[in-house]
Motif scaffolding. Structure first.
Motif, PDB file in Angstrom:
ATOM      1  N   GLY A  78       0.726  -0.953   0.217  1.00  0.00           N
ATOM      2  CA  GLY A  78       0.201   0.283   0.028  1.00  0.00           C
ATOM      3  C   GLY A  78       0.997   1.393   0.443  1.00  0.00           C
ATOM      4  N   LEU A  79       2.180   1.418   1.086  1.00  0.00           N
ATOM      5  CA  LEU A  79       2.821   1.940   0.797  1.00  0.00           C
ATOM      6  C   LEU A  79       3.700   2.531  -0.778  1.00  0.00           C
ATOM      7  N   ALA A  80       3.680   1.072  -0.936  1.00  0.00           N
ATOM      8  CA  ALA A  80       4.043   1.021  -2.336  1.00  0.00           C
ATOM      9  C   ALA A  80       3.697   2.201  -3.514  1.00  0.00           C
ATOM     10  N   LEU A  81       2.381   1.328  -3.391  1.00  0.00           N
ATOM     11  CA  LEU A  81       1.244   2.176  -4.427  1.00  0.00           C
ATOM     12  C   LEU A  81       1.024   3.077  -4.075  1.00  0.00           C
ATOM     13  N   VAL A  82       0.719   4.158  -2.791  1.00  0.00           N
ATOM     14  CA  VAL A  82       0.923   5.506  -2.264  1.00  0.00           C
ATOM     15  C   VAL A  82       1.824   6.073  -3.311  1.00  0.00           C
ATOM     16  N   THR A  83       3.528   5.829  -2.915  1.00  0.00           N
ATOM     17  CA  THR A  83       4.848   6.361  -3.407  1.00  0.00           C
ATOM     18  C   THR A  83       4.927   6.491  -5.046  1.00  0.00           C
ATOM     19  N   ALA A  84       4.018   4.949  -5.915  1.00  0.00           N
ATOM     20  CA  ALA A  84       3.846   5.541  -7.149  1.00  0.00           C
ATOM     21  C   ALA A  84       3.086   7.055  -7.263  1.00  0.00           C
ATOM     22  N   ASP A  85       1.814   6.380  -6.906  1.00  0.00           N
ATOM     23  CA  ASP A  85       1.325   8.006  -6.825  1.00  0.00           C
ATOM     24  C   ASP A  85       1.625   9.249  -7.071  1.00  0.00           C
ATOM     25  N   ARG A  86       2.460   9.361  -5.741  1.00  0.00           N
ATOM     26  CA  ARG A  86       2.937  10.880  -6.218  1.00  0.00           C
ATOM     27  C   ARG A  86       4.022  11.111  -7.000  1.00  0.00           C
ATOM     28  N   PHE A  87       4.780   9.459  -8.053  1.00  0.00           N
ATOM     29  CA  PHE A  87       5.283  10.058  -9.137  1.00  0.00           C
ATOM     30  C   PHE A  87       5.089   9.598 -10.472  1.00  0.00           C
ATOM     31  N   ARG A  88       3.591   9.434 -10.575  1.00  0.00           N
ATOM     32  CA  ARG A  88       3.428   8.691 -12.165  1.00  0.00           C
ATOM     33  C   ARG A  88       2.994   9.785 -13.123  1.00  0.00           C
ATOM     34  N   PRO A  89       2.839  10.329 -13.862  1.00  0.00           N
ATOM     35  CA  PRO A  89       2.385  11.386 -14.706  1.00  0.00           C
ATOM     36  C   PRO A  89       1.127  12.086 -15.385  1.00  0.00           C
ATOM     37  N   ALA A  90       0.139  12.895 -14.808  1.00  0.00           N
ATOM     38  CA  ALA A  90      -0.734  12.653 -15.374  1.00  0.00           C
ATOM     39  C   ALA A  90      -1.717  12.874 -16.831  1.00  0.00           C
ATOM     40  N   VAL A  91      -1.933  11.314 -16.707  1.00  0.00           N
ATOM     41  CA  VAL A  91      -2.250  11.218 -18.371  1.00  0.00           C
ATOM     42  C   VAL A  91      -3.606  11.878 -18.954  1.00  0.00           C
ATOM     43  N   ALA A  92      -4.546  11.531 -17.977  1.00  0.00           N
ATOM     44  CA  ALA A  92      -6.149  12.597 -18.251  1.00  0.00           C
ATOM     45  C   ALA A  92      -5.674  13.494 -17.884  1.00  0.00           C
ATOM     46  N   GLY A  93      -4.609  14.213 -18.168  1.00  0.00           N
ATOM     47  CA  GLY A  93      -5.368  15.916 -17.521  1.00  0.00           C
ATOM     48  C   GLY A  93      -5.111  16.537 -16.273  1.00  0.00           C
ATOM     49  N   ARG A  94      -5.113  17.506 -16.111  1.00  0.00           N
ATOM     50  CA  ARG A  94      -5.325  18.574 -15.238  1.00  0.00           C
ATOM     51  C   ARG A  94      -6.318  17.501 -13.975  1.00  0.00           C
ATOM     52  N   GLU A  95      -7.490  17.495 -14.112  1.00  0.00           N
ATOM     53  CA  GLU A  95      -8.914  17.394 -13.935  1.00  0.00           C
ATOM     54  C   GLU A  95      -9.244  15.330 -13.714  1.00  0.00           C
ATOM     55  N   ASN A  96     -10.011  14.941 -13.572  1.00  0.00           N
ATOM     56  CA  ASN A  96     -10.742  14.151 -13.409  1.00  0.00           C
ATOM     57  C   ASN A  96     -12.065  14.173 -14.157  1.00  0.00           C
ATOM     58  N   ARG A  97     -11.618  13.332 -15.419  1.00  0.00           N
ATOM     59  CA  ARG A  97     -12.505  13.129 -16.687  1.00  0.00           C
ATOM     60  C   ARG A  97     -14.133  12.966 -15.961  1.00  0.00           C
ATOM     61  N   ILE A  98     -14.033  12.036 -15.127  1.00  0.00           N
ATOM     62  CA  ILE A  98     -15.604  11.720 -14.431  1.00  0.00           C
ATOM     63  C   ILE A  98     -16.419  13.048 -14.837  1.00  0.00           C
ATOM     64  N   SER A  99     -15.376  13.751 -13.169  1.00  0.00           N
ATOM     65  CA  SER A  99     -15.872  14.630 -12.249  1.00  0.00           C
ATOM     66  C   SER A  99     -15.761  16.360 -13.371  1.00  0.00           C
ATOM     67  N   SER A 100     -15.065  15.962 -14.600  1.00  0.00           N
ATOM     68  CA  SER A 100     -15.533  17.397 -15.231  1.00  0.00           C
ATOM     69  C   SER A 100     -16.033  17.480 -16.370  1.00  0.00           C
ATOM     70  N   LEU A 101     -17.149  16.312 -16.380  1.00  0.00           N
ATOM     71  CA  LEU A 101     -18.451  16.421 -16.966  1.00  0.00           C
ATOM     72  C   LEU A 101     -19.171  17.942 -16.979  1.00  0.00           C
ATOM     73  N   GLY A 102     -19.417  18.159 -15.208  1.00  0.00           N
ATOM     74  CA  GLY A 102     -20.011  19.201 -14.437  1.00  0.00           C
ATOM     75  C   GLY A 102     -21.777  18.198 -14.710  1.00  0.00           C
ATOM     76  N   ALA A 103     -23.061  19.055 -14.644  1.00  0.00           N
ATOM     77  CA  ALA A 103     -24.192  18.799 -14.150  1.00  0.00           C
ATOM     78  C   ALA A 103     -24.393  18.553 -15.612  1.00  0.00           C
ATOM     79  N   GLY A 104     -24.233  18.704 -16.402  1.00  0.00           N
ATOM     80  CA  GLY A 104     -24.937  18.705 -18.002  1.00  0.00           C
ATOM     81  C   GLY A 104     -24.000  17.577 -18.845  1.00  0.00           C
ATOM     82  N   GLY A 105     -23.852  16.751 -18.221  1.00  0.00           N
ATOM     83  CA  GLY A 105     -23.239  15.580 -18.753  1.00  0.00           C
ATOM     84  C   GLY A 105     -22.477  15.704 -20.052  1.00  0.00           C
ATOM     85  N   LEU A 106     -22.528  15.486 -20.820  1.00  0.00           N
ATOM     86  CA  LEU A 106     -22.189  14.677 -21.930  1.00  0.00           C
ATOM     87  C   LEU A 106     -22.509  15.929 -22.801  1.00  0.00           C
ATOM     88  N   LYS A 107     -21.548  16.350 -23.816  1.00  0.00           N
ATOM     89  CA  LYS A 107     -22.344  17.532 -24.744  1.00  0.00           C
ATOM     90  C   LYS A 107     -22.160  17.229 -26.011  1.00  0.00           C
TER      91      LYS A 107
END
Length: 107
Positions: A78-107
């Motif tokens: 678990g500690l190794a996973l948290v450490t890896a999480d701190r060093f991994r690159p952002a693949v999806a961009g700056r925001e979480n893709r699911i939460s970036s949909l907003g209240a309007g959903g897909l457009k």
């Protein structure tokens, strides 16, 4: 789950406390298995679900030692996973893709 973590979760979202919290489910299962083993008839072939939890074969001290060793190994993972999480690159961009949909959903 790994793809979700890599592609949909922003890097650095995991905290050190999560490594300890992830041990709650295995700890609860250990308690359940020991109580179940104490209540089930000794003649039952599946009295203990895993050989390393068999109190009849190892005694309570042996089972506790087994659980402690496995718990420490899972905590280290678990500690190794948290450490890896701190060093991994952002693949999806700056925001979480699911939460970036907003209240309007897909457009």
């Amino acid at each position: 789950m790994v793809l979700d973590w890599l592609l949909l979760t922003r890097p650095g979202a995991l905290r050190w406390r999560h490594a300890a919290q992830w041990l709650a489910a295995p700890g609860a299962y250990l308690l359940f298995a020991l109580i179940r083993g104490a209540l089930v008839s000794p003649d039952t072939p599946t009295r203990y679900t895993y050989p390393f939890l068999d109190v009849t074969a190892h005694g309570y001290l042996g089972v506790l030692t087994n659980a402690l060793v496995l718990g420490l190994a899972f905590y280290a993972l678990g500690l190794a996973l948290v450490t890896a999480d701190r060093f991994r690159p952002a693949v999806a961009g700056r925001e979480n893709r699911i939460s970036s949909l907003g209240a309007g959903g897909l457009k």
